[in-house]
Each structure stands twice: as structure tokens, then as C-alpha cells.
Design a protein around this motif. Structure first.
Motif, short mmCIF file in Angstrom:
data_model
loop_
_atom_site.label_atom_id
_atom_site.label_comp_id
_atom_site.label_asym_id
_atom_site.label_seq_id
_atom_site.Cartn_x
_atom_site.Cartn_y
_atom_site.Cartn_z
N GLU A 118 -11.71 -6.30 -3.02
CA GLU A 118 -12.69 -5.55 -2.73
C GLU A 118 -12.49 -4.44 -1.59
N ASP A 141 -8.91 -5.59 -14.10
CA ASP A 141 -10.23 -5.31 -14.23
C ASP A 141 -10.88 -6.00 -15.49
N GLY A 191 -5.84 -0.92 -11.88
CA GLY A 191 -6.86 -1.46 -12.81
C GLY A 191 -6.44 -2.40 -13.79
N ASP A 196 0.63 -1.17 0.02
CA ASP A 196 -0.06 0.05 -0.02
C ASP A 196 0.85 1.34 0.02
N ASN A 233 -5.32 -2.25 -7.83
CA ASN A 233 -5.44 -0.52 -7.64
C ASN A 233 -5.23 0.10 -8.85
N CYS A 270 -9.11 -2.67 -2.50
CA CYS A 270 -8.99 -1.98 -3.50
C CYS A 270 -10.61 -1.31 -3.84
N PRO A 271 -10.83 -0.16 -3.35
CA PRO A 271 -12.17 0.46 -3.50
C PRO A 271 -12.48 0.52 -5.01
N SER A 272 -11.52 0.66 -5.77
CA SER A 272 -11.89 0.96 -7.28
C SER A 272 -11.92 -0.30 -8.11
N TYR A 273 -11.66 -1.32 -7.47
CA TYR A 273 -11.44 -2.76 -8.11
C TYR A 273 -12.81 -2.91 -9.00
N LYS A 274 -12.81 -3.49 -10.27
CA LYS A 274 -14.23 -3.76 -11.21
C LYS A 274 -14.08 -5.23 -11.74
#
Length: 211
Positions: A134, A121, A118, A83, A116, A137-141
Motif C-alpha cells: 500500500e 489485484d 495491477g 521504482d 503497480n 503502490c498507491p493503486s494496489y487493490k
């Protein structure tokens, strides 16, 4: 020749690299016509790092020294500091390597860094669970492409969870094509089960290569 770059940093998880660097560096089970392999450690700087196991390692080279071509292989082990923004440089290098067809292999905490950025994704991958990615990594898609296995190989990207080092190694070796297929099968079964019949079968495949 494949150039294997092993990213090292303070707190790296030593054991996750054990199988793969030992086999690629020693070449002890390589097939007769295997491509040559060079293994180097790479760091943010040339300053020594201390692993989670307390080993001190001095990097052979720095990130800018990594050759960006399809014969390069970057190994990213887990650790407790992924991190930290300082690892952003190696993540950018991983993205660059993937774009030219080089091989990037990540395990455990290193998958968080790629998520993180992307980079997971749009590709099949694994880690320590979708909930883990999840959470970290809050932005994980990439949930729809997550595969619940110890290790997942998707062309030139090989990802694994914390318990997947052995299978991760098998997939890396298979991708590089440095073992005969039967040698790799018996190698994996021996270390996976400890059954000596697989060790003797492994050694027999080597005697058949006239090395």
C-alpha cells in the motif's frame, strides 16, 4: 526443456536468488527423469550490471530474447531500483508470460513492480506485508488476496517477501517438478533447520534413484 530467465539489473539482491539458481543450474538433486533446464541471465541491454553485493554480471541475453511459451520461467529478484520506469519492459514481459501459462516468480521489491502493474489485484500473493504494498503502490487493490506467508504459489505465479527466498525456491522447484517429492522435503528441512539428519536423508533419496 524449461528455460529459466533470471532478470539482472543494478542493485539486485544477490542472496534472494542464491538457492534457486544454484539448484536449477547444477541439477545436483534432480530426479532421474527430470526435464532439462537452461538458466540464462537477461538484462535490459547486454551492458554489465552490478549487484547489491558488488558482483558484476554480464547478461546472457536481452528481454526481447525471452521465449514466450509455457516452458519459460522468469525470476524477478528484489533490488533498490524497481521504482525506475526502465523496468517497465520486463514487467510487460512478465504479464505476457503469465497470459500464456509461463511461470513468473517474484520476490521482495519485484512484487512492487507487479503490484503497480495491477498483476496482483486478482491473484493470491504475498510480499513484505500489505502495508508495504500500500505504501509503495498507491493503486494496489489486492489486499483481499494478500496471504501473510513468506512465499505464496498460485499456479504459475510465485511471490515472496524479502525473508522468503528458501520457501520461494522450494515452491519453484515443486512447480517445475524437477525433484522427487521426498528429496525436496529433506532438502528444504536441511537448509531450513541445519539438522544433519535431513542431509543424510536427502542423500539417501538420491541413491534410491539409480542416478
Amino acid at each position: 526443456m524449461f528455460k529459466i530467465y533470471v532478470y539482472i539489473f543494478d542493485t539486485l539482491a544477490d542472496w534472494e536468488l542464491g538457492y534457486v539458481i544454484a539448484e536449477l543450474n547444477s541439477g545436483r538433486f534432480f530426479k532421474k527423469d527430470a526435464p532439462r533446464v537452461s538458466v540464462k541471465t537477461v538484462g535490459i541491454s547486454k551492458e554489465p550490471v552490478k549487484t547489491m553485493g558488488g558482483l558484476t554480471i554480464v547478461p546472457d541475453c536481452v528481454i526481447d530474447d525471452i521465449a514466450v511459451n509455457d516452458k519459460s520461467v522468469l525470476l524477478l529478484p528484489g533490488g533498490n531500483t524497481w521504482d525506475n520506469p526502465k523496468h517497465g519492459t520486463i514487467v510487460k514481459k512478465a504479464e505476457e508470460l503469465l497470459s500464456v501459462g509461463a511461470t513468473v516468480c517474484t520476490i521482495c521489491g519485484a512484487t512492487v513492480a507487479l503490484a503497480n502493474a495491477g498483476l496482483l489485484d486478482q491473484r493470491p500473493h504475498t510480499s513484505n506485508g500489505t502495508g508495504f504494498l500500500e505504501m509503495t503502490c498507491p493503486s494496489y487493490k489486492g489486499q483481499s488476496l494478500y496471504i501473510d506467508k513468506l512465499s505464496v504459489s498460485d499456479h504459475n505465479l510465485i511471490t515472496a517477501g524479502a525473508a522468503g527466498a528458501l520457501l520461494w525456491t522450494r515452491q519453484i522447484i515443486e512447480h517445475l517438478g524437477v525433484f522427487q517429492s521426498d528429496t525436496l522435503d529433506f532438502w528444504y528441512e536441511f537448509f531450513n533447520t541445519g539438522d544433519p539428519q535431513f542431509f543424510f536423508a536427502l542423500m539417501q533419496t538420491l541413491s534410491n534413484t539409480d542416478k
